[in-house]
Design an enzyme around this catalytic site. Sequence first.
Site, PDB file in Angstrom:
ATOM      1  N   ASP A  34      -4.387   2.093  -0.524  1.00  0.00           N
ATOM      2  CA  ASP A  34      -3.843   3.516  -0.976  1.00  0.00           C
ATOM      3  C   ASP A  34      -5.188   4.552  -0.819  1.00  0.00           C
ATOM      4  O   ASP A  34      -5.973   4.620  -1.078  1.00  0.00           O
ATOM      5  CB  ASP A  34      -3.989   3.446  -2.774  1.00  0.00           C
ATOM      6  N   SER A  70       0.861  -1.248  -0.059  1.00  0.00           N
ATOM      7  CA  SER A  70       0.025   0.087  -0.078  1.00  0.00           C
ATOM      8  C   SER A  70       0.709   1.253  -0.171  1.00  0.00           C
ATOM      9  O   SER A  70       1.931   1.134   0.254  1.00  0.00           O
ATOM     10  CB  SER A  70      -0.855  -0.004   1.364  1.00  0.00           C
ATOM     11  N   SER A 125      -4.023  -3.535  -2.124  1.00  0.00           N
ATOM     12  CA  SER A 125      -3.376  -2.257  -1.980  1.00  0.00           C
ATOM     13  C   SER A 125      -4.420  -1.479  -0.957  1.00  0.00           C
ATOM     14  O   SER A 125      -5.699  -1.389  -1.181  1.00  0.00           O
ATOM     15  CB  SER A 125      -3.269  -1.401  -3.020  1.00  0.00           C
TER      16      SER A 125
END
Lengths: 401, 212
Positions: free
Chosen positions: A306, A266, A304
């Site tokens: 993010d 991430s 991820s």
Amino acid sequence: MALNRRELLQIGPLAIAGLATGNPAPSVAGRQRARQLGVRIGRLQPGAWNAITDVPGVTVGHATLSEGSGDLVVGRGPVRTGVTAVWPHAGIVNEYLPCGFDMPNANGEVTGLVQTARLGILGSPICLTNTSSVGMVYDTLLERLPSDDLPAIEPVVGETWDAFLNDIEGRHVRREHVLAALDGATGGAVVEGCVGGGTGMICYGFKGGIGTASRHLPPPLDGYTLGVLVQANHGARELLRIDGVPVGEAIGDLRPEPDEAAALNSILVVIATDAPLLDYQLDRLARRAVHGLAKTGSISGNSSGDFTLAFSTANRIPRRMFWRDAAYHLASLEQFDIGPLFEAAAEATEEAIVNALFMATDMEGRDGHLVHALPLERTLKILDRHRRLFPATKAEGDVRA
Amino acid sequence: MLRLITLPFCRVVMLAPWNEPPRRRFVAYRCRNAFRRLLGHAVIDEFATLSSPVLLGPAALAGKLYDAGLSLAHRRDPEMAVDLGWPPLVVGLDEPAPALPTRWQDLLLEALASPVLESELTAGGDRRERRTLGLNWLERVDVGDATLWITDVGLLPKQLGRLCEVSARPFSLAVTLSQPVARLPAGRSATFTVAGEERLQRLLAAAGEMGP
């Protein structure tokens, strides 16, 4: 001292530190920032420090925990983790700022985002750490918030996963580390690479961590600055691009060891600006960081977490006024003017990620797991073959000597 | 300036004269359950502002109403712009579509451009209610399965989004007529007055008293 392209390619990474064009940041042995080595991302000029701290009032502090080696013993180590604290301004707990965010793939945690989504404000420092330390850091931040008759604010804590190198289950980040990061925050140069929350992070299969960059805005927004800080722990090696060059394809070796255990993870992106923007405009700005992220090769994979968070320091809202008063006033740029801020957000995010890679060093962690740093000499040669290496000069606004 | 226009085939909420100078107003909307008959919302999603009249009519006529809104926007500025009535905001209602009269678009555009026409809502089930809040006011307009909240309290888009949540109808929209967003010289900023939380809570409570 400016180096030409040939000279740059004749030196190895370990020699580079001694040939610096200026003092970029507290030094990391054998490493230099991308721009100092001739990598020039985008077309806007960086600020004096090429760091998030170029936005007046923003300070950054790290607490880095790195102890032990050998086999993992939960609770004992090895420890490769930490906390990074970003203060939007020193009085953030008493004077809120407009804030926005985006999350291109939200398999992660950033606390306080409901508050950002519904109230559009930030009222605490932003802390970045590892996944299993979010509760501890959040709890410690609460101590620093005012406790009176006004409603409580939500602390903002983001995380990425450092378990490939760190004894994450051991929960080694403690209250004193959080306070050290908060109280040690300063302006000026920002230490990058394997520090603070970025200590144990991996980026495109190389050692990742903390990176930062900034941009001065061009006319008619000149006078305003935008800065970015990332905790980079994302990306697949084959996808890594630096300034558009497929560096990841060209460096197939130097994989994490054992490679199969280093999963995609991430990134956390913090954007600061002193341009006057309202909360919904900051949501828009946060979305543009994703373009910079994508230019380094991220596709915000399914695993991820993010997150991009953006705040403006131009409007300070006293907390009593926010909660109690009938009304307060906020300044905002004309909507049609904010295009250059989008460009700055994308450029600075891209360069901050590259700086994280350039400044991180080899790291061995739990169970002998090894993550190599991006090999700078090879990277520079690859960039040069694609004609994306330029002589580095102070005149480019690289760094403050 | 707030005009409600009722025609046999649609209702229109005019937030400003059709030909006002380039200007936008902070806005938010909320769709509940499976409501999806909305055209022109992308610019709201991006800029959180509105410069078009709100056109409400049977869902089957949504495309035609949008087309009429485009005609109005072109009439304001051949290039159209987000502060000159583009894109039209059309709310498709869950009600049967009547047969359109000939020259229906002309009729609609004439009504929108009329400087004198004032028409209360007359369609069955529609209602309009206004509350005074100190020096300010809040108006609720229910048209079909849509609720529009209109106020002169200075609110930012996220605050307007919270006002939308008061309504239980499938579609709700909230707009403030306070401090419209005007074009500025390059690099200049404008200052907006924003209601504090306590004031917003009083507004939300007043909205709640006006029914679900």
